[in-house]
Design a protein around this motif. Structure first.
Motif, PDB file in Angstrom:
ATOM      1  N   PHE A 186      44.788  44.043  30.709  1.00 24.47           N
ATOM      2  CA  PHE A 186      44.000  42.918  30.212  1.00 24.47           C
ATOM      3  C   PHE A 186      43.216  42.177  31.290  1.00 24.47           C
ATOM      4  CE2 PHE A 186      48.310  41.237  30.700  1.00 24.47           C
ATOM      5  CZ  PHE A 186      48.092  40.082  31.431  1.00 24.47           C
ATOM      6  N   VAL A 187      43.619  42.225  32.546  1.00 22.75           N
ATOM      7  CA  VAL A 187      42.829  41.567  33.597  1.00 22.75           C
ATOM      8  C   VAL A 187      41.561  42.383  33.844  1.00 22.75           C
ATOM      9  CG1 VAL A 187      42.801  40.673  35.951  1.00 22.75           C
ATOM     10  CG2 VAL A 187      44.914  40.555  34.614  1.00 22.75           C
ATOM     11  N   GLU A 188      41.700  43.685  33.802  1.00 19.05           N
ATOM     12  CA  GLU A 188      40.527  44.549  33.910  1.00 19.05           C
ATOM     13  C   GLU A 188      39.588  44.325  32.721  1.00 19.05           C
ATOM     14  OE1 GLU A 188      39.806  49.089  35.213  1.00 19.05           O
ATOM     15  OE2 GLU A 188      41.212  48.845  33.543  1.00 19.05           O
ATOM     16  N   ARG A 189      40.162  44.163  31.512  1.00 19.39           N
ATOM     17  CA  ARG A 189      39.339  43.872  30.331  1.00 19.39           C
ATOM     18  C   ARG A 189      38.630  42.531  30.469  1.00 19.39           C
ATOM     19  NH1 ARG A 189      43.588  46.355  27.268  1.00 19.39           N
ATOM     20  NH2 ARG A 189      44.441  44.340  26.714  1.00 19.39           N
ATOM     21  N   LEU A 190      39.319  41.556  31.065  1.00 16.62           N
ATOM     22  CA  LEU A 190      38.690  40.257  31.323  1.00 16.62           C
ATOM     23  C   LEU A 190      37.411  40.444  32.118  1.00 16.62           C
ATOM     24  CD1 LEU A 190      38.515  37.135  31.715  1.00 16.62           C
ATOM     25  CD2 LEU A 190      40.097  37.418  33.626  1.00 16.62           C
ATOM     26  N   LEU A 191      37.501  41.178  33.204  1.00 16.94           N
ATOM     27  CA  LEU A 191      36.344  41.403  34.067  1.00 16.94           C
ATOM     28  C   LEU A 191      35.261  42.201  33.347  1.00 16.94           C
ATOM     29  CD1 LEU A 191      35.077  40.994  36.835  1.00 16.94           C
ATOM     30  CD2 LEU A 191      36.330  43.009  37.637  1.00 16.94           C
ATOM     31  N   ASN A 192      35.652  43.264  32.668  1.00 15.98           N
ATOM     32  CA  ASN A 192      34.677  44.101  31.952  1.00 15.98           C
ATOM     33  C   ASN A 192      33.991  43.331  30.834  1.00 15.98           C
ATOM     34  OD1 ASN A 192      35.257  46.257  33.622  1.00 15.98           O
ATOM     35  ND2 ASN A 192      36.702  47.188  32.193  1.00 15.98           N
ATOM     36  N   ASP A 193      34.762  42.595  30.040  1.00  7.22           N
ATOM     37  CA  ASP A 193      34.176  41.806  28.950  1.00  7.22           C
ATOM     38  C   ASP A 193      33.224  40.746  29.494  1.00  7.22           C
ATOM     39  OD1 ASP A 193      35.687  43.280  27.166  1.00  7.22           O
ATOM     40  OD2 ASP A 193      37.104  41.665  26.715  1.00  7.22           O
ATOM     41  N   TYR A 194      33.594  40.153  30.612  1.00  5.58           N
ATOM     42  CA  TYR A 194      32.743  39.132  31.216  1.00  5.58           C
ATOM     43  C   TYR A 194      31.432  39.754  31.685  1.00  5.58           C
ATOM     44  CZ  TYR A 194      31.714  34.636  33.269  1.00  5.58           C
ATOM     45  OH  TYR A 194      31.152  33.416  33.533  1.00  5.58           O
ATOM     46  N   ARG A 195      31.532  40.881  32.376  1.00 10.84           N
ATOM     47  CA  ARG A 195      30.324  41.580  32.849  1.00 10.84           C
ATOM     48  C   ARG A 195      29.399  41.955  31.697  1.00 10.84           C
ATOM     49  NH1 ARG A 195      33.399  45.486  36.872  1.00 10.84           N
ATOM     50  NH2 ARG A 195      33.188  44.295  38.790  1.00 10.84           N
ATOM     51  N   GLU A 196      30.005  42.449  30.611  1.00 10.97           N
ATOM     52  CA  GLU A 196      29.228  42.897  29.445  1.00 10.97           C
ATOM     53  C   GLU A 196      28.723  41.739  28.598  1.00 10.97           C
ATOM     54  OE1 GLU A 196      31.970  45.483  27.460  1.00 10.97           O
ATOM     55  OE2 GLU A 196      31.987  46.916  29.120  1.00 10.97           O
TER      56      GLU A 196
END
Length: 144
Positions: free
Chosen positions: A26-36
């Motif tokens: 979920f921390v990786e998803r946080l970063l990916n979702d933020y970037r996207e």
């Protein structure tokens, strides 16, 4: 503690790496979702926080989103504390701020977790484990 206005200006990579080693994505998803741009914690009532150590390194992150499944409800999202910093009150500080902010905009706060440690942590703050809200394992009534 800092309210994060632009996550891309902060070095999240050590937290991403450590969380992945623990089996959390979920921390990786946080970063990916933020970037996207799919989740920037910028809707009314939302916020994203970071806590830093003395060397200005990010050691904890946690956010508050509008819960898409329940009207008037906030959702604790992407809450992670670096392993070496756990049991030092950092998670407590972060969660207390999220609850305080949630009270300004929401009547309830929900979250989803599947670990025993997290269950104990959240229930110690008064969260109830249950399925009252869709896609949530825990809830807290914060309307007063």
């Amino acid at each position: 503690m800092t309210k994060i206005r632009n996550l891309l200006n902060h070095d999240l990579h050590p937290l991403v790496q450590e969380s992945k080693e623990e089996g959390f994505r979920f921390v990786e998803r946080l970063l990916n979702d933020y970037r996207e741009g799919t989740n920037r914690f910028n809707k009314q009532g939302e916020a994203l926080y970071g806590i830093y150590d003395e060397e200005k390194k990010l050691v904890a992150v946690g956010g508050l989103n509008v819960d898409p499944s329940s009207s008037g409800t906030g959702r604790v999202r992407r809450f992670y504390v670096k392993k070496e910093c756990r049991n030092e009150g950092i998670g407590t500080l972060l969660l207390k701020q999220i609850i305080l902010d949630a009270r300004r905009s929401f009547g309830a706060l929900v979250l989803n977790t599947d670990t025993v440690k997290a269950d104990h942590f959240y229930t110690s703050f008064g969260f109830t484990k249950g399925n009252r809200y869709p896609n949530a394992t825990h809830y807290l009534d914060i309307s007063e």
